[in-house]
Design an enzyme around this catalytic site. Structure first.
Site, PDB file in Angstrom:
ATOM      1  CG  ASP A 182      15.182   0.269  61.600  1.00 36.85           C
ATOM      2  OD1 ASP A 182      14.647   0.452  62.846  1.00 36.85           O
ATOM      3  OD2 ASP A 182      15.189  -1.008  61.355  1.00 36.85           O
ATOM      4  CG  ASP A 208      18.450   1.447  63.744  1.00 34.33           C
ATOM      5  OD1 ASP A 208      19.337   0.561  64.260  1.00 34.33           O
ATOM      6  OD2 ASP A 208      17.370   1.307  63.879  1.00 34.33           O
ATOM      7  CE  LYS A 228      18.746   0.925  67.282  1.00 36.97           C
ATOM      8  NZ  LYS A 228      18.290  -0.273  66.807  1.00 36.97           N
ATOM      9  CD  GLU A 266      16.376  -4.717  64.861  1.00 34.81           C
ATOM     10  OE1 GLU A 266      15.724  -5.580  64.424  1.00 34.81           O
ATOM     11  OE2 GLU A 266      15.579  -3.549  64.660  1.00 34.81           O
ATOM     12  CD  GLU A 275      12.130  -2.521  70.579  1.00 37.51           C
ATOM     13  OE1 GLU A 275      13.059  -2.071  69.886  1.00 37.51           O
ATOM     14  OE2 GLU A 275      10.806  -2.231  70.065  1.00 37.51           O
TER      15      GLU A 275
HETATM   16  O1  KIV Z   1      14.517   2.152  65.363  1.00 33.76           O
HETATM   17  C1  KIV Z   1      14.423   2.682  66.347  1.00 33.76           C
HETATM   18  O2  KIV Z   1      13.923   3.788  66.570  1.00 33.76           O
HETATM   19  C2  KIV Z   1      14.852   1.956  67.499  1.00 33.76           C
HETATM   20  C3  KIV Z   1      14.416   2.329  68.655  1.00 33.76           C
HETATM   21  C4  KIV Z   1      13.095   2.434  69.139  1.00 33.76           C
HETATM   22  C5  KIV Z   1      15.119   1.474  69.929  1.00 33.76           C
HETATM   23  O3  KIV Z   1      15.480   0.820  67.286  1.00 33.76           O
END
Ligand code: KIV
Length: 281
Positions: free
Chosen positions: A48, A87, A117, A119, A186
């Site tokens: 994102d 994401d 992915k 968070e 991160e």
């Molecule tokens: O959104 C993203 O690109 C990320 C990476 C920086 C790990 O979460």
């Protein structure tokens, strides 16, 4: 249809077991994905961060599911080999588990990605278990959580104090327990990242987490010098792309203005049309 995916989610754990490091880069569109795949990068993350790098928002918070899907589809068209991870953007999974399953499922069904992915650590572990139970591979993300930008008081290194460090380790452990196939670390101290990496059997993918993670992820535009506003400490620029692009465009504009472009090689000629009187009347 192109042959797909030499790299799979389970393959990443086998890479860790063999001691092979994993290269991950973000990709947001057809050309970035094409070049990253051709370069042999293992995993393309449609992060994102696209909100900042290609859409010009000041944080990742405004990014929507529709925007994500648009970019995931473009990346998929260019990626025969690498594993593509989509994401989940802010408020696509925090508002309820059913909504989260639907949105994660859309990344696979409509976007064509192979994994998602999201968070968060302990707080999302039950959701991660539900998603993996549905057959959706999940990459976790702990430490600095850009979607919690306001709560964290900005982009700040996490896990510096012992109780915070314990929490990051617990977050990562619970994600593994819930079935995540890897976890992004991160902006945490390298010492903590090394401990987390040693404690897990799934690979850790660091960004600003030092050299001892099982892999590294970087933002495409950071690596290539294409983000004009700041350079994060964790970034190594492999190209001053912005300068090169600006210089090339300046030469183009100068050539247009001076009449040097287009040249003979860019031009179609039809000698019979030289005499306008023969075809204009
Ligand atoms: O959104 C993203 O690109 C990320 C990476 C920086 C790990 O979460």
């Amino acid at each position: 249809m192109p042959e797909r995916s030499a790299v799979t989610a389970p393959e990443l754990a086998r890479k860790k077991a063999r001691g092979e490091r994993i290269a991950v880069v973000t990709a947001y569109d057809y050309p970035s994905a094409w070049y990253a795949d051709q370069a042999g990068v293992d995993v393309l993350l449609v992060g994102d961060t696209l909100g900042m790098t290609v859409l010009g928002y000041s944080t990742t918070l405004p990014v929507t599911m529709e925007e994500m899907l648009h970019h995931v589809r473009a990346v998929m068209r260019a990626t025969p080999r690498a594993l593509v991870v989509a994401d989940l953007p802010f408020l696509s999974f925090q508002t309820g588990d059913d909504e989260a399953v639907r949105n994660a499922g859309r990344c696979l069904k409509e976007g064509g990605a192979s994994a998602v992915k999201l968070e968060g650590g302990v707080k999302v572990a039950a959701l991660v278990a539900r998603l993996t139970g549905c057959g959706i591979p999940v990459m976790g993300h702990v430490g600095l959580l850009p979607q919690s930008f306001h709560q964290m008081g900005g982009w700040k290194v996490q896990g510096r104090r012992p109780e915070q460090a314990r929490q990051v380790l617990e977050d990562a452990r619970q994600l593994q327990e819930a079935g995540a196939f890897s976890v992004v670390l991160e902006a945490i101290p390298a010492e903590l990242a090394r401990e987390v990496t040693a404690a897990l059997t799934i690979p850790t993918i660091g960004i600003g987490a030092g050299p001892d993670c099982d892999g590294q992820v970087q933002v495409f535009h950071d690596l290539l010098g294409l983000f004009p506003h700041f350079v994060a400490k964790h970034t190594r620029r492999y190209l001053e792309g912005g300068d090169l692009v600006c210089e090339a465009l300046k030469r183009y504009a100068d050539d247009v203005r001076s009449g040097v472009f287009p040249g003979e090689e860019n031009t179609w000629r039809q000698p019979e049309l030289e005499d306008a009187a023969s075809w204009k009347s």
